[in-house]
Scaffold this motif. Structure first.
Motif, mmCIF file in Angstrom:
data_model
loop_
_atom_site.group_PDB
_atom_site.id
_atom_site.type_symbol
_atom_site.label_atom_id
_atom_site.label_comp_id
_atom_site.label_asym_id
_atom_site.label_seq_id
_atom_site.Cartn_x
_atom_site.Cartn_y
_atom_site.Cartn_z
ATOM 1 N N TYR A 1 0.853 -1.176 0.000
ATOM 2 C CA TYR A 1 0.000 0.000 0.000
ATOM 3 C C TYR A 1 0.895 1.234 0.000
ATOM 4 C CZ TYR A 1 -3.373 -3.522 1.376
ATOM 5 O OH TYR A 1 -4.150 -4.644 1.411
ATOM 6 N N VAL A 2 0.838 2.010 -1.077
ATOM 7 C CA VAL A 2 1.642 3.225 -1.210
ATOM 8 C C VAL A 2 0.735 4.408 -0.884
ATOM 9 C CG1 VAL A 2 3.061 4.628 -2.737
ATOM 10 C CG2 VAL A 2 3.102 2.131 -2.957
ATOM 11 N N LEU A 3 1.050 5.101 0.199
ATOM 12 C CA LEU A 3 0.232 6.216 0.652
ATOM 13 C C LEU A 3 0.704 7.512 -0.010
ATOM 14 C CD1 LEU A 3 0.018 5.396 4.464
ATOM 15 C CD2 LEU A 3 -1.468 4.636 2.624
ATOM 16 N N THR A 4 -0.249 8.297 -0.490
ATOM 17 C CA THR A 4 0.080 9.590 -1.104
ATOM 18 C C THR A 4 -0.128 10.736 -0.114
ATOM 19 O OG1 THR A 4 -2.157 9.758 -1.983
ATOM 20 C CG2 THR A 4 -0.464 8.782 -3.415
ATOM 21 N N ALA A 5 -0.685 10.425 1.048
ATOM 22 C CA ALA A 5 -0.862 11.385 2.142
ATOM 23 C C ALA A 5 -0.690 10.605 3.439
ATOM 24 C CB ALA A 5 -2.247 12.021 2.080
#
Length: 110
Positions: free
Chosen positions: A61-65
């Motif tokens: 899971y790549v979080l952008t925030a």
């Protein structure tokens, strides 16, 4: 979809201590993160003043925030295992998680 169900972990192993007697006398609300568009949406869907368990399936899971864990609910994030549930940031200068309360835990993830 928020599911009220029997917990995945024995009650004596729950890491939540906020209003423990009230919380442990009933099933802990839990949900599956994959039912939501983002981990933040899953956190936000937990009931205020109670919180609950969010199960995060295996995957990256790549979080952008930053994931914000609020102070008004106990949030327990449980992955599928170290190396199986992986959280990372799209921007290495960004905070991965911002914990605003004292009743939040993360386990079984990298």
């Amino acid at each position: 979809m928020l599911a009220i169900a029997e917990p995945l972990l024995p009650r004596e192993t729950w890491p939540l201590d906020i209003e423990a007697d009230r919380m442990l006398s009933q099933p802990l609300p839990w949900l599956n993160a994959s039912d939501y568009g983002s981990l933040q949406q899953a956190v936000d869907a937990l009931p205020a003043n109670i919180g609950g368990l969010i199960v995060i399936p295996a995957g990256e899971y790549v979080l952008t925030a930053p994931l914000v864990l609020p102070k008004d609910k106990a949030v327990h994030l449980m992955g599928a295992g170290s190396g199986r549930t992986i959280l990372s940031c799209a921007d290495p200068a960004m905070d991965l998680v911002r914990v605003k309360g004292s009743h939040c835990t993360l386990e079984r993830m990298t």
